[in-house]
Design an enzyme around this catalytic site. Structure first.
Site, PDB file in Angstrom:
ATOM      1  N   ASP A  53       4.156 -11.078  -5.851  1.00  0.00           N
ATOM      2  CA  ASP A  53       4.521 -11.593  -4.668  1.00  0.00           C
ATOM      3  C   ASP A  53       3.634 -12.940  -4.620  1.00  0.00           C
ATOM      4  O   ASP A  53       3.747 -13.820  -3.553  1.00  0.00           O
ATOM      5  CB  ASP A  53       4.472 -10.778  -3.613  1.00  0.00           C
ATOM      6  CG  ASP A  53       2.975 -10.305  -3.632  1.00  0.00           C
ATOM      7  OD1 ASP A  53       2.194 -10.422  -4.342  1.00  0.00           O
ATOM      8  OD2 ASP A  53       2.773  -9.220  -2.587  1.00  0.00           O
ATOM      9  N   HIS A  56      -2.702  -1.348   0.089  1.00  0.00           N
ATOM     10  CA  HIS A  56      -2.852  -1.469   1.437  1.00  0.00           C
ATOM     11  C   HIS A  56      -3.451   0.196   1.953  1.00  0.00           C
ATOM     12  O   HIS A  56      -3.638   0.138   2.997  1.00  0.00           O
ATOM     13  CB  HIS A  56      -1.805  -1.907   2.092  1.00  0.00           C
ATOM     14  CG  HIS A  56      -1.636  -3.302   1.714  1.00  0.00           C
ATOM     15  ND1 HIS A  56      -2.662  -4.093   1.912  1.00  0.00           N
ATOM     16  CD2 HIS A  56      -0.207  -3.805   1.472  1.00  0.00           C
ATOM     17  CE1 HIS A  56      -1.944  -5.371   1.555  1.00  0.00           C
ATOM     18  NE2 HIS A  56      -0.755  -5.333   1.237  1.00  0.00           N
ATOM     19  N   HIS A  63      -1.635 -10.333  -1.845  1.00  0.00           N
ATOM     20  CA  HIS A  63      -2.216  -9.747  -0.735  1.00  0.00           C
ATOM     21  C   HIS A  63      -3.426  -9.090  -0.936  1.00  0.00           C
ATOM     22  O   HIS A  63      -3.752  -8.640  -2.027  1.00  0.00           O
ATOM     23  CB  HIS A  63      -1.365  -8.883   0.155  1.00  0.00           C
ATOM     24  CG  HIS A  63      -0.205  -9.244   0.365  1.00  0.00           C
ATOM     25  ND1 HIS A  63       1.073  -9.327  -0.193  1.00  0.00           N
ATOM     26  CD2 HIS A  63       0.352  -9.903   1.732  1.00  0.00           C
ATOM     27  CE1 HIS A  63       2.043  -9.620   0.255  1.00  0.00           C
ATOM     28  NE2 HIS A  63       1.752 -10.034   1.581  1.00  0.00           N
ATOM     29  N   ASP A  72      -2.318  -8.967  -6.958  1.00  0.00           N
ATOM     30  CA  ASP A  72      -1.291  -9.024  -6.060  1.00  0.00           C
ATOM     31  C   ASP A  72      -1.713 -10.212  -4.904  1.00  0.00           C
ATOM     32  O   ASP A  72      -2.901 -10.743  -5.010  1.00  0.00           O
ATOM     33  CB  ASP A  72      -1.237  -7.659  -5.315  1.00  0.00           C
ATOM     34  CG  ASP A  72       0.012  -7.555  -4.389  1.00  0.00           C
ATOM     35  OD1 ASP A  72       1.358  -7.540  -4.798  1.00  0.00           O
ATOM     36  OD2 ASP A  72      -0.222  -8.141  -3.052  1.00  0.00           O
TER      37      ASP A  72
HETATM   38 ZN    ZN Z   1       1.535  -8.022  -2.001  1.00  0.00          ZN
END
Ligand code: ZN
Length: 295
Positions: free
Chosen positions: A237, A120, A160, A158
């Site tokens: 995740d 991120h 996200h 991932d």
């Molecule tokens: Zn993540």
């Protein structure tokens, strides 16, 4: 008298080395992005006989290939903080070690089991207009890809969207970024593909079948022959019940690993999210067994 032949049955050692340092356990015990995520994973992988290597911190020169000098300076001074991503004491040093582990993973085709995660983090912190850095300080995978300087396919599995990685490589002719992620969800980016950034948004808990079909579709449209290396942002995740669940299980990670192996390119792996340490450890083992064709 004939010498007797002694046969010793041993499980063959995994080829992929894990990069890990206990130093990464030293911050954020109260945070969801806490040390147990990798501590338990390390214990599980040690028991399973994996080989570990200690990383060195990335140099400032390596960081500056990705991040703005002002951001690095602020990070070093503890001046940058948001609601997800605290200004811990010495976080710059922790982040630099995690980035160095990513570089080592890229050099030896290993798996970096370190924290903080990175995907991120954009050039100057929060990326693409997102309001936080989502537990990330330096973009480890971007730093590793820039350090080796080879044309790279970055695959982000991932849960996200890696808004930082997209921001850094948007328009870069040497890189294609492919991400499968839950949407709508944090960070809110990655709803559609843009140029060399191919995004595959998926609904919450979509399940293994839909996930793998989408992964096959994504890898099918990439001209893999263009790339010298595959760099994988691996997050667990996506596991059922974890922070960005897509309803995957341990077995799903083995199948993802098999698909990455089928690309037949030198490959390295960087841990991003995954917030249950035991599941991270078992997930990494299954993922690498799939990748290495273990049964
Ligand atoms: Zn993540």
């Amino acid at each position: 008298m004939k010498k007797s032949l002694i046969c010793v049955w041993m499980q063959p050692a995994m080829k992929t080395k894990i990069i890990f340092s206990e130093k990464c356990l030293g911050y954020g015990a109260w945070h969801i992005e806490g040390p147990q995520r990798v501590k338990m994973a390390h214990e599980i992988l040690k028991e399973k006989g994996y080989e570990f290597l200690e990383p060195d911190a990335a140099s400032e020169e390596d960081l500056l290939k990705v991040h703005e000098a002002e951001y690095i300076w602020n990070l070093k001074k503890g001046l940058v903080e948001d609601s997800d991503t605290p200004a811990y004491d010495n976080i710059y040093e922790y982040a630099r070690l995690s980035a160095g582990a990513a570089i080592l993973a890229a050099k030896i085709n290993g798996f970096s089991l370190m924290r903080p995660p990175g995907h991120h983090a954009g050039r100057s912190g929060a990326a693409l207009g997102v309001y936080t850095r989502g537990f990330c300080y330096l973009n480890n995978i971007a730093i590793a890809v820039k350090a080796i300087g080879k044309p790279a396919l970055i695959l982000d599995v991932d849960g996200h969207h890696g808004n930082g990685t997209q921001e850094i490589f948007q328009g870069d002719e040497k890189v294609v970024y492919v991400s499968l992620h839950r949407y709508p969800y944090y960070p809110g980016t990655g709803a559609y593909s843009e140029g060399n950034c191919l995004n595959f948004p998926l609904p919450a808990d979509c399940g293994e079948q839909r996930y793998l079909e989408t992964l096959d579709q994504a890898l099918g449209i990439v001209d893999v022959g263009r790339f010298e290396v595959v760099a994988v942002s691996v997050g667990f995740d996506t596991h059922l019940g974890d922070l960005a669940s897509l309803g995957l299980t341990e077995n799903s990670y083995r199948k993802i690993g098999e698909r990455i192996a089928a690309l037949k390119k030198p490959t390295f792996f960087i841990l991003e999210g995954g917030y249950v340490g035991a599941k991270n450890g078992k997930g990494i083992d299954q993922f690498l067994r799939g990748y290495e064709g273990e049964l």
